[in-house]
Structure formats: structure tokens, C-alpha cells
Design an enzyme around this catalytic site. Sequence first.
Site, PDB file in Angstrom:
ATOM      1  N   HIS A 115     -10.696  18.337 -14.337  1.00 49.89           N
ATOM      2  CA  HIS A 115      -9.472  17.538 -14.341  1.00 49.89           C
ATOM      3  C   HIS A 115      -9.563  16.354 -15.292  1.00 49.89           C
ATOM      4  CE1 HIS A 115      -6.429  18.868 -11.555  1.00 49.89           C
ATOM      5  NE2 HIS A 115      -7.309  19.108 -10.614  1.00 49.89           N
ATOM      6  N   HIS A 136      16.060 -19.373  19.505  1.00 53.54           N
ATOM      7  CA  HIS A 136      15.899 -18.053  20.120  1.00 53.54           C
ATOM      8  C   HIS A 136      16.180 -18.138  21.619  1.00 53.54           C
ATOM      9  CE1 HIS A 136      14.046 -17.027  16.331  1.00 53.54           C
ATOM     10  NE2 HIS A 136      13.743 -15.793  16.741  1.00 53.54           N
TER      11      HIS A 136
END
Length: 428
Positions: free
Chosen positions: A257, A415
Site C-alpha cells: 500500500h 435554572h
Amino acid sequence: MKLLKPEQFGLKREVEYGTPKQNEDAEKIVAAVKATGDEALLRYTEELDRVKLTADQLRVTEEEIQAAYAQVDQPFLDAIREAAVNIRRFHEKQLRNSWMDLSPDGTMLGQIIRPLKRVGVYVPGGKAAYPSSVLMNVIPAQVAGVPEIVMVTPPATGGKEGIDPFILVAAAEAGVKELYRVGGAQAIAALAYGTETIAPVDKICGPGNIYVALAKRAVYGVVDIDSIAGPSEIVVLADDTADPAYIAADLLSQAEHDEMASAILVTASEQLAQAVIAEVDIQLESLPRVDIARASIEQYGAVLLTDSIEEGINVVNQLAPEHLEIMTEDPMSLLSFIENAGAIFLGPYSSEPVGDYFAGPNHIIPTNGTARFSSPVNVDDFIKKSSMILYSKQALLDHGHKIMTLARHEGLEGHARAIEVRLTKEGQ
């Protein structure tokens, strides 16, 4: 090949993604395409690929794809079609479903699965053209339900004649409708940011050269990417029942490769080790890509001689290879001990190319030891998950004060008040 003990080899291969100059060049190309679109895309295509195009020539036409069919042979067409069936069948088993869970108090929680809208697929074309990579990228995205799949590939994968006809045919067989003749870092930038011709995508998949890898890293966050691919790797874990010729051939299948590819045998048998070293030398001489394979073997190839199969398993898990072949008397008995490997091939007839081309599992697999925490390309790469929350009044009344306690513990009064205003209205 070098015969070494594991401690002589060094089991941690340092991950390096390009030189400083390569990084600088890739980032420069990405920035230019982001800034000037087609102008930079065409300029770099001419400069780096030696192909002069106009913007209206970037997109591959249907006529070109049909002409490519006349240049490929029927055995290739039969093989690519059957491989596509196998790949699709394998990936269909990975599909996920949305789900919802209803509680007695009226709360409904769930997870919504949706495909990505637009995906870019990169198909390389440097030292060789890879039609198989078309299937491995495109089919999982199709199975996931991605409606828009765009493919890019360098403009001269077939040499002076243009794009390799086998890549074009593979794209057509996979169902690709949008294909551009552009490669390298400039192609990655075009997919990420868009140009006048190429619309931007949500994710980029597919391996390429070092500049492609560096460009993918540079655009990550603007888009998602599959991985930053390194050179190919194979590790063979074998005992003295294995055939040296098979092992040598499989090691060379990855060594050819790239000069930086890694091919390693791990064994407790010195007799097998010596036989494989000799067989690699013999088979190298007749390999067409001999120069590439020899450079790979000399630089990154090794035979690691362990004291036992148990030590060999430990070595494998430390290497975390892209491809692992187990060629032992009873390979299935070792499977449960393998913790880190991208793809595992069991027995003498499960040669790595079986997975590369035909069996069905994806051949785009984590490299550079990243199999410790990542996976081959799969359907999950092309979906996104949304959490779904439907809280009932009763659930909020039951749990609201706990939520407020946690919010105030973190100093987030806004919150807490978002819950408190509801509880107050309900008389709580």
C-alpha cells in the site's frame, strides 16, 4: 524483516500527522478555498494535480459515467456488484431504531434517530485507484438513509485520461448521483465550506494522502469526519501450525500500500519466524509494487518473537492494529482475549483482502493504535441522535425540588427559578 523481541521493537508507534511544513501547506489550502471558493479550488487542481479545469468541468457528467462502462470488463462488474450486495447486507444489520419509554406518571423519554442530510465521500487516487473505497463509503451512508451523498476524487486517477473508469463505474453501481473531479486538501475544504459549485456537507468520510488527512483535521468542528487515517497496518498472530507462505503473502498485501505501511508477525515459534522472513524475501521479488513493499518491510516490518501465545496476545492488544489475522490451531479460542483491533480475521482462509473487497465488513478501519477507542466506518457514522423529553405535570411536581436543589448547588439560580415558577403556579 527484523526478528525482534517485543521490548526491542517498541510497542507504541508514535502518531505523527505530517511535518510542520505539511500542516502549514494543508491549512493554507483550506483557508484559500474557504476564502475564494472555486477560484482556489481550480488553481490548486492545476498546480498540484496538473489538470486545468473550468468550474463547469468540475462535475462528472452522466455521459462520462456511461462511457466508463465500455472500458471495464464483465468480471469486474460482476465482482463489484456481488461485493456491493455483501457490504449492504452486513451494514443493514447495524441499523438502529428510535425508541420512546412511557412511565406511569406520564413522563416520556426517548431517542430519535435521524440520518445526516448531506455527506461527502473522498475516494483516493494517488499510488493506486480504489473502486472498493467507493462501496465502503457510500453503502453505509445509504443504509443509514442519507439523502445526499456527494463524492470527490482526484481528476487524474486514471492518468492523463482522467478519472479511472473503474472508480466511475463503482460510483454508478453504488448509486452516487453527484460526483466531482477534485482531490487533495482542496477537495476537503470544498466539502467543508462549500464553493460556488460544490455545496457544503455535514460530514466527510474516506481515506486519502497526508494532505487529505491534515485537511480533515483542519475542518473538523465545521463538519464531522470519520477519522484521520494513517498508513495501513497488519499484525498476524500465529503459532507453528500456520503456513509461512500465507503469512508472508498477507504481510505483503499491506506493505504494498505505502512505504509507511506496517506489517508485523507476532509468534512464539522461532521456526515459523525464520520461515516467514525467508518467504517474505522470496515473494517480494515478484511483487509488481516491490519498491513500495520493500521500503515498508524494511522500515516498519518486523517479526516479534514472544515467549508464549499469551504474551503475543498482550503485544497485539498494545499494538491495537488496523487489521489482525489470527493463524493458530484454534483461532476462535483466542477471540475473546483480543481487546484492541479494528478488524479480526480468523484462520488461514480469512486473508485480509477478503475483508478489503468482498466479505461485507467495512475496510475503512482505525489506524495508528486508535482501535483502542474507535471503530471501522459503519452506519452509526451517518446518523445523529436526538434525546426527547416529555415531562408530565405530576413528574415535575414530584421531582421539581430535587432539580432546584441541584441547580442551586451549582450556583445557577436562573435554572432553579425556571422550575420554581411552575411549582409556585401549581401551588407547590
